[in-house]
Each structure stands twice: as C-alpha cells, then as structure tokens.
Design an enzyme around this catalytic site. Structure first.
Site, mmCIF file in Angstrom:
data_model
loop_
_atom_site.group_PDB
_atom_site.id
_atom_site.type_symbol
_atom_site.label_atom_id
_atom_site.label_comp_id
_atom_site.label_asym_id
_atom_site.label_seq_id
_atom_site.Cartn_x
_atom_site.Cartn_y
_atom_site.Cartn_z
ATOM 1 N N TYR A 140 -1.396 5.428 2.560
ATOM 2 C CA TYR A 140 -2.769 6.440 3.015
ATOM 3 C C TYR A 140 -3.905 6.468 2.058
ATOM 4 O O TYR A 140 -4.952 7.167 2.584
ATOM 5 C CB TYR A 140 -2.274 7.656 3.735
ATOM 6 N N LYS A 191 12.833 2.943 2.991
ATOM 7 C CA LYS A 191 13.389 1.564 3.439
ATOM 8 C C LYS A 191 13.607 0.693 2.044
ATOM 9 O O LYS A 191 12.919 -0.219 1.665
ATOM 10 C CB LYS A 191 12.201 0.867 3.953
ATOM 11 N N ASP A 224 14.446 2.499 9.754
ATOM 12 C CA ASP A 224 14.636 2.212 11.117
ATOM 13 C C ASP A 224 15.876 2.813 11.664
ATOM 14 O O ASP A 224 15.982 3.283 12.828
ATOM 15 C CB ASP A 224 14.582 0.893 11.080
ATOM 16 N N ASP A 248 4.747 10.411 8.932
ATOM 17 C CA ASP A 248 3.755 10.504 10.091
ATOM 18 C C ASP A 248 4.457 10.072 11.424
ATOM 19 O O ASP A 248 4.300 10.639 12.380
ATOM 20 C CB ASP A 248 2.485 9.655 9.859
ATOM 21 N N ASP A 252 5.909 12.361 15.174
ATOM 22 C CA ASP A 252 5.767 12.220 16.312
ATOM 23 C C ASP A 252 6.794 11.895 17.194
ATOM 24 O O ASP A 252 7.176 12.569 18.372
ATOM 25 C CB ASP A 252 4.831 10.969 16.720
HETATM 26 C C1 LIG Z 1 -4.995 10.525 9.996
HETATM 27 C C2 LIG Z 1 -3.698 10.556 10.432
HETATM 28 C C3 LIG Z 1 -2.750 10.386 9.253
HETATM 29 C C4 LIG Z 1 -3.261 11.686 11.169
HETATM 30 C C5 LIG Z 1 -1.760 11.832 11.565
HETATM 31 O O1 LIG Z 1 -1.388 10.972 12.570
HETATM 32 C C6 LIG Z 1 -0.980 12.642 10.967
HETATM 33 O O2 LIG Z 1 -0.985 13.427 10.158
HETATM 34 O O3 LIG Z 1 0.074 12.858 11.838
HETATM 35 MG MG LIG Z 2 0.546 11.537 12.976
#
Ligand SMILES: CC(C)CC(=O)C(=O)O
Ligand SMILES: [Mg+2]
Ligand SMILES: NC(=O)C1=CN([C@@H]2O[C@H](COP(=O)(O)OP(=O)(O)OC[C@H]3O[C@@H](n4cnc5c(N)ncnc54)[C@H](O)[C@@H]3O)[C@@H](O)[C@H]2O)C=CC1
Length: 357
Positions: A140, A191, A224, A248, A252
C-alpha cells in the site's frame, strides 16, 4: 480536574457522516460528568471535498490534524469506479497518507461475536480474536509505476515494502497483546511459500521475538488457508499478525463472520504516542446505502470504545462496549434506523453508571 482532549473529527463521505454523528453521541454519553472532555474540530475531507475544491489533503490540513490528541474518522471514498475520482486517489492521498504520516503502524481490528448476534456461519463457536494488521508498509506504500499505460503492452508494478524495522515493531506489539490475553496465542498469516522474501522476513522475525514470549503459543498459516479456517473454525484464532494487504482482506471477512461489517471497529495506533492515533470503522463509505439512514453505526461506536481505551479511559470504554453488547443482544430482526441505534446505545451508556459513583 478535567482533562481536555483535542479530537479531530473527519466524517468523510457516504455513510461516514451518518455513523460519526452516532459515534459522537456515544462519546458524549460515555464522558458526561467525567474527568475528560473533548474539544472537537471537524475536518471536511474526502471525495466530496475533492469534487468541490480539488483538494484531497493539504499541508495545512495535515499540520492541523497532527496538533490533535486523537482522530475519529467515518469513511472516505466515493462510488468505486466514479470517473470523476479517477486520479484523485482519495484513499491513498488521504486515508493512507494519514496512516503513514502519523506512523499508525498498528492497525488493530478486534472481532467478537456478541451473544445474540447471528453469524452467517452455522456453528461459529467462540469468536474472539484480534487482527494486528501492519499499517505503514506492504503493497500500500505506493512503490510502483506503469509504463506504456493504456496500450496492449502496458506493464504495471505495485511493489510490497517490508522492512526489518517495520515488521519487528508490529510483531512485538502483537506478541505483547497475545501475552496479555487469556489464550496467549499468536498466528502469523502470510504467504511464505510464494512471497519468499517478505515471508521469510516476517517468519524469522516472529520466530526470534517468540523466544522472548515462551508463554505465547505460535502458529503459522498461509493466507489462503487462513480464509478457510476463519470460516470453518474461527475459534482457533486469538491474535493474528499480518501485513497490510492480507490484514485488509481478512478483516472484512472477520467482520462478516462476526455478524456484519457494520459491527467491526478499528484503531490505527501509533503506540509510541508521537502522533495522534485514529479510530474508524473497518467499513468504507458504502455509497450503495448512503443517505438512506440505514447504516449500522455500531462499528463507529465500537471505534469510540477503542479510542477511549487508548486514552486510558478504560471505565468509559467498557461502558460503551457493554452498551453495544446489550444492544446487539436484543436486536433480533427488528429494523432500526442509524439514529435509533445510536440513540439507544447512547441511552444505555448513560444508564450504566461508572463503578465509582
Ligand atoms: C484504502 C483502504 C486501505 C481502506 C481499507 O479498505 C481498510 O483500511 O480496510
Ligand atoms: Mg478494508
Ligand atoms: N476506511 C475507509 O475510509 C474505507 C474506505 N473505503 C472506500 O469506501 C467506498 C466504498 O467501498 P466498498 O468496497 O463498497 O466497501 P464498503 O465497506 O463501503 O461497503 C461494502 C458493503 O458493506 C455494506 N456496509 C458497509 N458499512 C456498513 C454499515 N455500517 N452498515 C450496513 N452496511 C454496511 C455496504 O452497504 C456495502 O454493501 C470506496 O470508495 C472505498 O475505496 C473502503 C474501505 C475503507
């Protein structure tokens, strides 16, 4: 004596302002008649500001934000693919710039499946783990480029940066956290079989620091396979330490298995205290539901609990967490608006009197 905390508030885009409004209600409720007060400054930053002014984050904005003690952020970014935002790079030029310039090397993302909350997993078991995501390195950092752009011969690179310094400090934080938790377990997710250079650095660093923490059980999973176990056996995780990209994605998924992304809180921490730490929900600006008053503000409110704990206000943080737990336990399928959820959690926070009163 009352301590004044200078709080920078960045509501951002989409549902960001909607959930931040509810988070601030929770903050007020948790700190009413307490020894702490918040002097808040709002910063209008994000895709909407860019479209209006052409600015993403000016040097003056950054300097002003740095002069605060902590930051509360909603979410930034517009509709994915909006042609007006191509090249603006809101996420990198604003969100990541804040994380990098304020040296938020720990991105702390707890996942707890609260009692009464429905997980999409049939048998989730006991879900209570924390992802310690590295926040200032990895793919990133913007270490890339492209040639022959737009032609069939285009080549695009996005190079992941992993430094011994950067990996060691986040690994040390993760070990200290694991040692402080009842299960004392740390899982490195990477990984290493394919990303051999970065993977080797992460693995060797974990192995070396592990020698200082004999009480912590150490485990390793390829990323994975980690996605499989997050879905089939999330109870095996306690503290996960991983790089910026994997963290990241995994968080989620962690949000989804813990009852939804609308519940997932996070902190971008500068453990050294050199710069203000920043607290925000894991989710984005959710343009698909923005303006409808249906966003779940719980993740933003949970981020307030993390903020309070970071500031040493453990009792207030605990009241926010207990109010969230009580609220989600009684949710069922009854639809409530963003502000109804915020009002009801704030009322619960106020009703939970401080232990000393
Ligand atoms: C801009 C991304 C790195 C933001 C994101 O998806 C996060 O930090 O979870
Ligand atoms: Mg995110
Ligand atoms: N920290 C930040 O500011 C982040 C910003 N973004 C940005 O947000 C924008 C949208 O990104 P997406 O990939 O769509 O991710 P997103 O997290 O905004 O939305 C994904 C899905 O989750 C739902 N959702 C998210 N938060 C919710 C909430 N509180 N309550 C109920 N449902 C919720 C959305 O409606 C959508 O269906 C993009 O511009 C992206 O770059 C994305 C992630 C983090």
């Amino acid at each position: 004596m009352v301590t004044t905390v200078k709080l920078a508030v960045i509501p951002g885009d989409g549902i960001g302002p909607e959930v931040v409004a509810e988070a601030l209600k929770a903050l007020d409720a948790a700190t009413v008649d307490s020894g702490i007060e918040f002097d808040r400054t709002e910063f209008q930053l994000g895709a909407a500001r860019y479209l209006e002014t052409g600015d993403v984050l000016t040097d003056d904005d950054l300097a002003a934000i740095k002069s605060h003690d902590a930051i509360l952020l909603g979410a930034v970014g517009g509709v994915p693919g909006d042609p007006r935002l191509v090249g603006a790079n809101i996420e990198r030029g604003l969100l990541l710039k804040l994380r990098f310039d304020l040296d938020h090397y720990v991105n702390l993302r707890p996942s707890v499946l609260y009692e009464g909350v429905r997980s999409p997993l049939a048998e989730p078991g006991d879900v209570d783990f924390v992802v310690v995501r590295e926040g200032t390195e990895g793919p990133y950092v913007g270490n890339g480029g492209a040639i022959r752009t737009g032609t069939p011969a285009e080549v695009a690179n996005e190079v992941s940066v992993n430094t011994a310094y950067g990996v060691e400090r986040v690994v040390r934080y993760a070990f200290a956290l694991a040692a402080s938790r009842p299960r004392q377990k740390l899982t490195l997710v990477h990984k290493t079989n394919v990303l051999v250079f970065a993977g080797s650095l992460w693995k060797r660093t974990v192995d070396r620091v592990a020698e200082e923490y004999p009480e912590v059980t150490v485990d390793y999973l390829h990323v994975d396979a980690a996605t499989i176990f997050l879905v089939t056996d999330p109870g095996r995780f306690d503290v996960i330490v991983t790089d910026n990209l994997f963290g990241d994605i995994l968080t989620d998924l962690a949000g989804a298995i813990s009852g939804g992304i609308g519940l997932a809180a996070s902190g971008n921490i500068n453990p050294d205290g050199t710069f203000p730490s920043m607290f925000e929900p894991v989710h984005g600006s959710a343009p698909d539901i923005a303006g409808k008053g249906i966003a779940d503000p719980t993740a933003a409110i949970g981020s307030v609990a993390l903020l309070l704990r970071h500031l040493g206000e453990a009792e207030a943080a605990e009241r926010v967490e207990r109010a969230i737990a009580a609220d989600v336990a009684e949710r069922g399928d009854r639809p409530r608006s963003t502000s109804e959820i915020g009002d009801q959690i704030a009322a619960r926070i106020q009703a939970l009197q401080p232990a000393h009163s």
